[in-house]
Design a protein around this motif. Structure first.
Motif, PDB file in Angstrom:
ATOM      1  N   GLU A 168      56.925  13.657  28.575  1.00  0.00           N
ATOM      2  CA  GLU A 168      56.834  15.119  28.665  1.00  0.00           C
ATOM      3  C   GLU A 168      57.042  15.680  27.269  1.00  0.00           C
ATOM      4  O   GLU A 168      58.055  15.397  26.638  1.00  0.00           O
ATOM      5  CB  GLU A 168      57.934  15.682  29.581  1.00  0.00           C
ATOM      6  CG  GLU A 168      57.745  15.352  31.037  1.00  0.00           C
ATOM      7  CD  GLU A 168      58.955  15.724  31.890  1.00  0.00           C
ATOM      8  OE1 GLU A 168      59.853  16.443  31.398  1.00  0.00           O
ATOM      9  OE2 GLU A 168      59.003  15.259  33.033  1.00  0.00           O
ATOM     10  N   LYS A 170      51.866   8.435  33.036  1.00  0.00           N
ATOM     11  CA  LYS A 170      51.704   9.867  33.249  1.00  0.00           C
ATOM     12  C   LYS A 170      52.265  10.632  32.086  1.00  0.00           C
ATOM     13  O   LYS A 170      53.317  10.262  31.546  1.00  0.00           O
ATOM     14  CB  LYS A 170      52.530  10.292  34.478  1.00  0.00           C
ATOM     15  CG  LYS A 170      51.784  10.323  35.767  1.00  0.00           C
ATOM     16  CD  LYS A 170      52.661  10.938  36.832  1.00  0.00           C
ATOM     17  CE  LYS A 170      52.008  10.796  38.189  1.00  0.00           C
ATOM     18  NZ  LYS A 170      52.881  11.283  39.250  1.00  0.00           N
ATOM     19  N   HIS A 197      52.704  14.856  30.451  1.00  0.00           N
ATOM     20  CA  HIS A 197      52.410  16.289  30.493  1.00  0.00           C
ATOM     21  C   HIS A 197      52.842  16.934  29.188  1.00  0.00           C
ATOM     22  O   HIS A 197      53.931  16.663  28.684  1.00  0.00           O
ATOM     23  CB  HIS A 197      53.101  16.970  31.670  1.00  0.00           C
ATOM     24  CG  HIS A 197      52.771  18.432  31.755  1.00  0.00           C
ATOM     25  ND1 HIS A 197      51.503  18.895  32.039  1.00  0.00           N
ATOM     26  CD2 HIS A 197      53.530  19.532  31.546  1.00  0.00           C
ATOM     27  CE1 HIS A 197      51.510  20.227  32.017  1.00  0.00           C
ATOM     28  NE2 HIS A 197      52.724  20.635  31.718  1.00  0.00           N
ATOM     29  N   GLU A 232      53.204  20.586  27.111  1.00  0.00           N
ATOM     30  CA  GLU A 232      53.279  22.038  27.298  1.00  0.00           C
ATOM     31  C   GLU A 232      53.541  22.689  25.952  1.00  0.00           C
ATOM     32  O   GLU A 232      54.543  22.430  25.320  1.00  0.00           O
ATOM     33  CB  GLU A 232      54.430  22.322  28.272  1.00  0.00           C
ATOM     34  CG  GLU A 232      54.518  23.727  28.755  1.00  0.00           C
ATOM     35  CD  GLU A 232      55.762  23.941  29.612  1.00  0.00           C
ATOM     36  OE1 GLU A 232      55.909  23.247  30.637  1.00  0.00           O
ATOM     37  OE2 GLU A 232      56.599  24.761  29.220  1.00  0.00           O
ATOM     38  N   LEU A 281      44.809  14.783  24.170  1.00  0.00           N
ATOM     39  CA  LEU A 281      45.042  13.810  25.237  1.00  0.00           C
ATOM     40  C   LEU A 281      44.001  12.705  25.094  1.00  0.00           C
ATOM     41  O   LEU A 281      42.825  12.988  24.909  1.00  0.00           O
ATOM     42  CB  LEU A 281      44.887  14.456  26.621  1.00  0.00           C
ATOM     43  CG  LEU A 281      45.660  15.730  26.924  1.00  0.00           C
ATOM     44  CD1 LEU A 281      45.379  16.195  28.351  1.00  0.00           C
ATOM     45  CD2 LEU A 281      47.150  15.507  26.749  1.00  0.00           C
ATOM     46  N   GLU A 304      47.261   9.688  34.240  1.00  0.00           N
ATOM     47  CA  GLU A 304      47.272  11.129  34.437  1.00  0.00           C
ATOM     48  C   GLU A 304      47.895  11.816  33.229  1.00  0.00           C
ATOM     49  O   GLU A 304      49.105  11.743  33.029  1.00  0.00           O
ATOM     50  CB  GLU A 304      48.069  11.444  35.709  1.00  0.00           C
ATOM     51  CG  GLU A 304      47.906  12.851  36.202  1.00  0.00           C
ATOM     52  CD  GLU A 304      48.773  13.107  37.432  1.00  0.00           C
ATOM     53  OE1 GLU A 304      48.751  12.282  38.377  1.00  0.00           O
ATOM     54  OE2 GLU A 304      49.498  14.112  37.416  1.00  0.00           O
ATOM     55  N   LEU A 305      47.073  12.421  32.434  1.00  0.00           N
ATOM     56  CA  LEU A 305      47.568  13.165  31.271  1.00  0.00           C
ATOM     57  C   LEU A 305      47.122  14.611  31.414  1.00  0.00           C
ATOM     58  O   LEU A 305      45.952  14.883  31.647  1.00  0.00           O
ATOM     59  CB  LEU A 305      46.995  12.572  29.974  1.00  0.00           C
ATOM     60  CG  LEU A 305      47.277  11.094  29.712  1.00  0.00           C
ATOM     61  CD1 LEU A 305      46.595  10.640  28.427  1.00  0.00           C
ATOM     62  CD2 LEU A 305      48.780  10.829  29.623  1.00  0.00           C
ATOM     63  N   THR A 306      48.069  15.544  31.320  1.00  0.00           N
ATOM     64  CA  THR A 306      47.729  16.951  31.490  1.00  0.00           C
ATOM     65  C   THR A 306      48.339  17.767  30.364  1.00  0.00           C
ATOM     66  O   THR A 306      49.290  17.332  29.729  1.00  0.00           O
ATOM     67  CB  THR A 306      48.283  17.495  32.830  1.00  0.00           C
ATOM     68  OG1 THR A 306      49.692  17.235  32.870  1.00  0.00           O
ATOM     69  CG2 THR A 306      47.635  16.843  34.021  1.00  0.00           C
ATOM     70  N   HIS A 307      47.788  18.956  30.155  1.00  0.00           N
ATOM     71  CA  HIS A 307      48.444  19.847  29.195  1.00  0.00           C
ATOM     72  C   HIS A 307      48.230  21.298  29.559  1.00  0.00           C
ATOM     73  O   HIS A 307      47.278  21.656  30.232  1.00  0.00           O
ATOM     74  CB  HIS A 307      47.978  19.579  27.759  1.00  0.00           C
ATOM     75  CG  HIS A 307      46.706  20.265  27.378  1.00  0.00           C
ATOM     76  ND1 HIS A 307      46.651  21.605  27.075  1.00  0.00           N
ATOM     77  CD2 HIS A 307      45.447  19.810  27.239  1.00  0.00           C
ATOM     78  CE1 HIS A 307      45.408  21.928  26.765  1.00  0.00           C
ATOM     79  NE2 HIS A 307      44.660  20.865  26.871  1.00  0.00           N
ATOM     80  N   GLU A 308      49.171  22.130  29.148  1.00  0.00           N
ATOM     81  CA  GLU A 308      48.951  23.563  29.221  1.00  0.00           C
ATOM     82  C   GLU A 308      49.384  24.162  27.900  1.00  0.00           C
ATOM     83  O   GLU A 308      50.412  23.790  27.340  1.00  0.00           O
ATOM     84  CB  GLU A 308      49.695  24.196  30.401  1.00  0.00           C
ATOM     85  CG  GLU A 308      51.181  23.943  30.444  1.00  0.00           C
ATOM     86  CD  GLU A 308      51.865  24.708  31.567  1.00  0.00           C
ATOM     87  OE1 GLU A 308      52.302  24.046  32.521  1.00  0.00           O
ATOM     88  OE2 GLU A 308      51.968  25.934  31.465  1.00  0.00           O
TER      89      GLU A 308
END
Lengths: 248, 407
Positions: free
Chosen positions: B287, B313, B315, B317, B335, B343-347
């Motif tokens: 994270e 995984k 994430h 931010e 990413l 699972e790689l996500t970003h905001e």
């Protein structure tokens, strides 16, 4: 207590409210009906002084004082409190911190949080990931801490599930009763309110004294709220619109 | 031996190698100070100004609530003490003399020829701190380390090694700062951290520099199976330029990394702050949380996650507030997935404080500056615990000033 005189309001260059006249008396519960898009929410937002709602004409008087151009917080300080339909996500701002700042020495707040089943939300960011009902309960908890004397409530029953409508309704009733020890004292010692309702469901929990119907940004009618609701339920708002046109 | 010789040669050739990011500094314009300096037996004996300087970066001179302390003034270790006999805390040079095996950990994660800053640190044989939590030892209190630039126009070079052995747990608070009156200087810091099987390292770093200081930390963390690394980075005061891109390699199954970054770029400051994770083993998680504010300076918030193993995984931010027209925020999330089942996500969001949020709080009776203060405080609150009260008060004061500027 609250007098709205000939109020016209523009939002993003569009006139949403035209010559609105309305009054909320001290200790009275006033209900505002109207179809979608009538300008009900815009009226409440204007009364609280939120930016984007530009008063182009008319006046808002609160306890005789002209508050038309007062900043939001000064209206809150004078005793106006609001529950809007869609409050913003307050990322990083914990419900506990805000309630703590508003409540000052109000110690009943923890009991209220328990009653509203908000204890488990106290350390969460306000409104972030809250359901419709959770938002309403969080707003009511904040209002309980704030203790205004005029409540502006925008559709308090919408989005609330059947399980918590009782808590929401009873809390609003309790807040409106204020210092009054019985219903008889309500007009002298209770609080005032202007409540938007679409379905009238909230009226099962509160004693509504007066009703207004707003259509196309203008007050069309006023009277006994239960009679008005009955009329709306039978004939819808179309009658009101036509009625006004006839009068014009 | 041959290997060491090569490192030296490589470092020499990298002495003019510009770093990939950030303003280029000419190190010849800064003096190199001695690694021998005045030693302080007790941090309480330091003058009042220095004690206040330490407190503002989370370092408690009395040592209360701390397991041990090490203080580096310019390039010299000037204090080292530890109350827990289980934990090793000493200068890196001392540790290298004591443990022959430690040479294998030194300049192992960070290459001397990465750029001119690593090269200079290598060639100067920079000293720094060595902390080691042996197998199974779990500490309850943090070790504090403090790096102070005490002289004008110097280049401070530091080399640290932290080792948390199997199933051990260690908390470290590091404060980096300048003495009163030191306006212009450089800080180069090499940190190599090893978190072994099942171990945990909580690492909190507070930077509090002056307006003409250039800062170039180079940090790499190596994690084994089931290891946890939590990194908190706080920088709320003016500085000339910080460019930092710590990288964590998650080499063991189920390893976990979190990077929390909170920073404020004042007018004239350039903060190029990133964090990078390389997920090289299955079931690893990462994270990366970055909250930055500009009141007139430039922020570049980088974040990079590279997924090379299944079922990992991550994430990312990146949130940036722009509180002045003079300031800028650039968020660069990257990413990269090199296998499936990942699972790689970003905001990412940059912009001003929403008027709607300020008025929401004002409708509850808060004044405009109280409302902005509450939003800014909430924005910067990523749940860092264990900071001394003095630092918290200083952070609150800084936030209050930022709030006023935002209006």
């Amino acid at each position: 207590m609250l007098e709205v005189k000939d109020l016209s309001v523009e939002v993003g260059g569009r006139v949403l409210l035209k010559n609105v006249n309305l009054e909320v008396e001290k200790g009275y519960t006033t209900v505002l009906f109207g179809p979608n898009g009538a300008g009900k929410s815009a009226l409440l937002m204007t009364l609280m002084g939120f930016s984007g709602y530009n008063v182009v004409k008319g006046q808002i008087l609160f306890n005789g004082e002209d508050i038309t151009h007062l900043p939001v917080n000064e209206r809150a300080e004078r005793g106006i409190g609001i529950m809007t339909q869609r409050p913003p996500n307050m990322t990083g701002v914990k419900l506990r911190d805000l309630v703590g700042v508003i409540a000052k020495d109000n110690t009943d707040i923890e009991k209220r949080a328990e009653y509203l089943d908000m204890v488990r939300f106290m350390d969460r960011d306000i409104n972030v990931g809250f359901s419709g009902g959770e938002i309403k309960r969080s707003e009511l908890l904040q209002l309980s801490a704030q203790k205004p004397c005029l409540y502006l409530l925008d559709e308090p029953e919408s989005g609330v599930d059947l399980m918590s409508i009782e808590e929401v309704g009873a809390t609003i009733n309790d807040l409106l009763l204020g210092e009054s020890k019985c219903v008889g004292e309500r007009h002298e010692r209770g609080n005032s309110s202007l409540i938007i309702t679409h379905t009238g469901q909230i009226m099962d929990f509160i004693e509504a004294d007066k009703g207004y119907i707003l259509c196309n940004g203008t007050v069309m009618c006023s009277g006994n709220p239960r009679d008005l609701l009955k009329e709306i339920k039978t004939s819808g708002y179309e009658e009101c619109v036509t009625c006004k046109r006839k009068r014009i | 031996m041959q290997e060491k010789k090569n490192l030296k040669l490589n470092a020499k050739t990298a002495l003019n190698k510009t770093a990939a990011y950030g303003e280029d500094f000419d190190l010849d314009k800064f003096n190199v100070t001695s690694q021998e300096g005045e030693y302080t037996e007790d941090l309480n004996d330091l003058d009042e100004d220095t004690q206040r300087t330490l407190l503002n970066v989370g370092i408690v001179p009395s040592g209360e609530g701390r397991l041990g302390s090490i203080l580096m003034m310019d390039n010299a270790i000037s204090h080292s003490s530890i109350s827990d006999a289980n934990i090793e805390l000493m200068s890196l040079h001392h540790a290298l003399e004591k443990h022959e095996w430690l040479a294998d950990y030194s300049w192992n994660l960070v290459s001397p020829d990465a750029d001119k800053y690593t090269a200079a640190s290598y060639l100067e044989n920079a000293d720094g701190y060595f902390i080691r939590a042996p197998k199974g030892i779990k500490t309850m209190l943090p070790v504090q380390t403090c790096l102070v630039i005490g002289s004008k126009d110097v280049s401070q070079t530091v080399h640290n090694i932290v080792i948390v052995e199997e199933n051990a747990r260690l908390d470290v608070v590091t404060g980096c700062t300048t003495s009163k009156g030191v306006e212009r200087a450089m800080h180069l810091g090499i940190s190599e951290m090893y978190v072994k099987k099942g171990a945990t390292l909580n690492f909190t770093m507070i930077h509090n520099w002056a307006e003409q200081i250039g800062v170039r930390p180079r940090t790499v963390i190596h994690l084994e199976e089931g290891a946890t690394f939590i990194n908190n980075y706080i920088c709320l005061k003016p500085v000339k330029s910080i460019q930092s891109y710590p990288t964590a390699y998650l080499e063991g199954k189920g390893a976990f990394v979190r990077f929390n970054t909170i920073a404020v770029a004042h007018p004239g400051s350039e903060l190029d702050l990133g964090s990078r994770v390389v997920l090289n083993a299955t079931d690893t998680r990462a994270e990366l949380i970055s909250r930055t504010i500009t009141t007139g300076g430039k922020v570049i918030a980088r974040g990079e996650m590279i997924g090379n193993a299944k079922n990992s995984k991550g994430h990312l931010e990146c949130h940036g507030l722009v509180l002045s027209n003079e300031g800028s925020q650039r968020a660069i999330p990257v990413l990269e997935a090199n296998v499936d089942d990942i699972e790689l996500t970003h905001e990412a969001a940059v912009g001003r404080i929403a008027r709607e949020q300020v008025e929401y709080l004002m409708a509850r009776g808060l004044s405009e500056d109280e409302a902005v203060g509450m939003i800014v405080r909430g924005f910067l609150d990523v749940g860092i615990i264990g900071l001394p009260d003095e630092l918290k008060e200083d952070i609150d004061r800084t936030i209050a000033q930022i709030g006023k500027k935002a209006l």
